[in-house]
Design a protein around this motif. Structure first.
Motif, short mmCIF file in Angstrom:
data_model
loop_
_atom_site.label_atom_id
_atom_site.label_comp_id
_atom_site.label_asym_id
_atom_site.label_seq_id
_atom_site.Cartn_x
_atom_site.Cartn_y
_atom_site.Cartn_z
N ARG B 56 0.84 -1.20 0.00
CA ARG B 56 0.00 0.00 0.00
C ARG B 56 0.87 1.26 0.00
NH1 ARG B 56 -3.26 -3.03 -1.12
NH2 ARG B 56 -5.19 -3.67 -0.08
N GLU B 59 2.57 1.65 -3.33
CA GLU B 59 1.58 2.11 -4.29
C GLU B 59 1.35 3.62 -4.13
OE1 GLU B 59 -2.21 0.34 -3.76
OE2 GLU B 59 -2.99 1.07 -5.67
N GLU B 62 3.87 5.66 -5.67
CA GLU B 62 3.98 5.38 -7.10
C GLU B 62 5.25 4.63 -7.50
OE1 GLU B 62 2.52 8.85 -9.61
OE2 GLU B 62 2.44 9.74 -7.62
N HIS B 65 2.63 -0.62 -8.99
CA HIS B 65 1.27 -0.53 -9.51
C HIS B 65 0.48 -1.79 -9.15
CE1 HIS B 65 -1.84 -1.04 -12.74
NE2 HIS B 65 -2.15 0.12 -12.24
N ARG B 66 -0.74 -1.57 -8.67
CA ARG B 66 -1.60 -2.66 -8.24
C ARG B 66 -2.73 -2.83 -9.24
NH1 ARG B 66 -6.38 -2.99 -4.98
NH2 ARG B 66 -6.44 -4.88 -3.70
N TYR B 78 0.96 -7.23 -8.82
CA TYR B 78 1.79 -6.07 -8.52
C TYR B 78 2.96 -5.99 -9.49
CZ TYR B 78 -0.88 -5.82 -4.21
OH TYR B 78 -1.90 -5.70 -3.31
#
Lengths: 110, 110
Positions: B56, B59, B62, B65-66, B78
């Motif tokens: 998390r 993410e 940045e 990416h999920r 991921y």
DNA sequence: GTTTCTAGTTACTTTTTCGTTTCTACTTTA
DNA sequence: TAAAGTAGAAACGAAAAAGTAACTAGAAAC
């Protein structure tokens, strides 16, 4: 703490990832040799306890050299070793990324 | 936590200096896209709680990416973003130092 | 019809880390 | 005579981080 058996990078990161640690290396790189008290004043906010811990750690992994002059009052100075300078040089790449991503504050500190 | 106002490097380091974090980036770099479960098995020893927290975080800044496919059972993958790959490239320098200092285990993991 | 799989979430406990305060020895300065 | 400066060490409590266990949905396999 769980060990990562496969990766010397993890060994290094575990050593230098503590709070203040990189900052101390950075300050020593930009200022050269510093006494304990000077260092504490430049690394604003750090306690003597943590600063001592960090310096002992950095000394033990040969990134920082400690010179003790047993005068009264005592005089103790800290300097980056060759390894320390090498690491600090590598951090420049990280610094470049960080500046590009998070803003371009001046590199000068203290 | 005390802030270092002068240095974007510190911002970056505060983000990625948590336990496991760099290792996760490393695994994603060497393995490409991975599902949550695959990642957990490769980052041996991590709990789902901490892995979730780290992903998390990565993410939110940045670096990762999920992608969520709401099938049943759900499928979540991921991948490193461009920033994540850039950072991982920079880590190569650190890796080189670490290997030179602490031994030359093979880079391949998992 | 019970178990298995996925990708988590929540609550709780334990461990680690961090900060604060107090103390030291000895000299110099006011 | 009393205070200040040096480089820490030791003790203690607070806070943060990490680990553990139980639980969720809903379909598929047995």
């Amino acid at each position: 703490m769980t060990e990562f058996k496969c990766c010397p990078l993890e060994t290094l990161l575990r050593h230098i990832s503590g709070q203040w640690t990189i900052y101390i290396i950075w300050i020593l790189d930009t200022n050269g040799t510093l006494r304990f008290g000077e260092l504490r004043r430049k690394v604003d906010g750090i306690s003597t306890k943590v600063l001592t811990e960090r310096l002992r750690l950095l000394e033990s992994i040969e990134l920082v050299h400690r010179h003790h002059e047993p005068t009264i009052p005592p005089q103790v100075t800290y300097t980056l070793t060759e390894r320390g300078k090498e690491l600090s040089g590598t951090l420049d790449h990280l610094y470049e990324l960080a500046t590009r991503w998070y803003g371009n504050d001046p590199k000068a500190v203290g």
